[in-house]
Enzyme design. Sequence first.
Site, PDB file in Angstrom:
ATOM      1  N   GLU A  93       0.824  -1.211   0.000  1.00  0.00           N
ATOM      2  CA  GLU A  93       0.000   0.000   0.000  1.00  0.00           C
ATOM      3  C   GLU A  93       0.861   1.266   0.000  1.00  0.00           C
ATOM      4  O   GLU A  93       0.656   2.168   0.823  1.00  0.00           O
ATOM      5  CB  GLU A  93      -0.945   0.000   1.211  1.00  0.00           C
ATOM      6  N   GLU A 134      -6.196  -8.219   0.184  1.00  0.00           N
ATOM      7  CA  GLU A 134      -6.548  -8.342   1.599  1.00  0.00           C
ATOM      8  C   GLU A 134      -8.038  -8.119   1.748  1.00  0.00           C
ATOM      9  O   GLU A 134      -8.570  -7.135   1.235  1.00  0.00           O
ATOM     10  CB  GLU A 134      -5.824  -7.283   2.455  1.00  0.00           C
TER      11      GLU A 134
END
Length: 480
Positions: free
Chosen positions: A121, A266
């Site tokens: 991220e 995720e």
Amino acid sequence: MLRAEVVLIWVSCSVLLLSGHLTQGIGVNWGNIMSQPLHPTTVVRMLKDNGIKKVKLFDSDYRTVSSLAGSGIQVMVAIPNDQLQLFSNDYDSAKYWVEENITSHLYKGGVDIKYVAIGNEPFLKSYHGVFTRHTFPTLKNIQRALDEAGVGNKIKATIPLNADVYDSSTGKPSGGSFRKDIREVMTKIVKHLNKNKAPFVVNIYPFLSLYANDNFPMEFAFFEGGSKPIYDNGVKYTNVLDANHDTLVWSLRKAGVPKLKIIIGEIGWPTDGDKNANVRYAKRFYDGLFKRLASDKGTPLRAGRMDIYLFSLFDENQKSVLPGFFERHWGIFRYDGKPKFRMDFSGEGHDKLLVAAKGVKYLPRQWCVFDREIKNMSRVPANMDFACNYADCTPLVNGGSCSGLDIKWKTSYAFNIYFQMQNQAMDACDFQGLAILTTKNVSRGSCLFPVQIVSAGERLKFGSMLTLLLMMIMFTLLLL
Ligand SMILES: *[C@@H]1O[C@H](CO)[C@@H](O)[C@H](O)[C@H]1NC(C)=O
Ligand SMILES: *[C@@H]1O[C@H](CO)[C@@H](O)[C@H](O)[C@H]1NC(C)=O
Ligand SMILES: *[C@@H]1O[C@H](CO)[C@@H](O)[C@H](O)[C@H]1NC(C)=O
């Protein structure tokens, strides 16, 4: 010389062996930000026992990656954010990294590496752009190094991104496009992924939508419907996963790559540390998710089975709580490899407990608690702070599994969790004379007072001491 040859043979074998190989099924994220991690071989056995076919790692730790050799489990390894700069400036480092961390694992019976995650991220808003410059160059350098090593057909570099890299100007999926401040680089990235047949990896969290906004319609986070749908150009959305996913599909369309493959890197629900983080909601979320996956319906804009990695395998007691106190409680397994609740990956509703980790050894059956003989409480707060600064006291916060305890029991929780984290060292149960040991299980209701496991770290230390001893004996024998 020899090494280079061996690597070459490995590479050619693995290309032959692994091309055209397709893996289906559920993936999981395997993180290790915990004080007492299980031994990797124990974890791999547990993954196999539960039919888990894919793992996503957050680094390329040699011990972890090698433990997956011959397991039949497909692996995504990663380069952490703080290393991106190194590979962005320097192709030779990227090449060397690929040799060391990728091709060395590719041999007959080796590790089935499928993806290399570039950072984690890296464009998250809260990072304020510190990794933005280095991410795309690293993606290019690593993919080039994979290509030049002859494994680029099978192993793809990609970037796991948070869903905050896109937003919608209208609140509907069709208003979706990449975030303005990174739109230019995101467009280059998705074109590069598309050209290299690499997937887009996105992390989507219905729990966080609920956490961030008290007015968020609760039912929309789950999958049973029951909240007001969103209608978007005649398409009906009844849950936030679909709506969020298709906002990405629209963003990709607008960036000129409408067909780019999407993987959900995720997805999950935490079980402690917040009013909405509990086993009941987590079970509800996963039940709905697996049922949807089994239906092969996909989302309104992308039919077919979704490719997902659950977040996460274990609770990780040393993760930062900056995102929230729930952050240490994402595991579908507890710290010791025991399942938390019943589930069925197949989505057919045959709920059962997942298979626990086997051969886990615990420290002695004892707990450190507040001494109830003590009447003067003035030293309690400072000692509790001390314990909770090191150990994980997040079950004590509002909405947490131990939040109902009175102050003396809360103190006991803090003392015990510190004591266990210190591997039950005797001097870790003192707290200026406020604490005593007990062999009585003091767990209360939903609040578990854990006994820590003998961690892999400890066992290995012991193991290497033995090796050292053996070497010393051999050395002495040689001298004689
Ligand atoms: C793999 O890469 C990391 C850097 O990301 C490095 O520290 C490590 O030593 C490399 N090699 C092996 C064999 O793990
Ligand atoms: C309680 O302990 C503190 C610190 O040890 C001390 O200063 C205080 O006088 C004690 N209070 C009583 C009522 O004994
Ligand atoms: C203590 O009790 C709790 C529930 O009451 C249980 O889940 C846990 O396994 C017990 N711990 C030990 C070490 O026996």
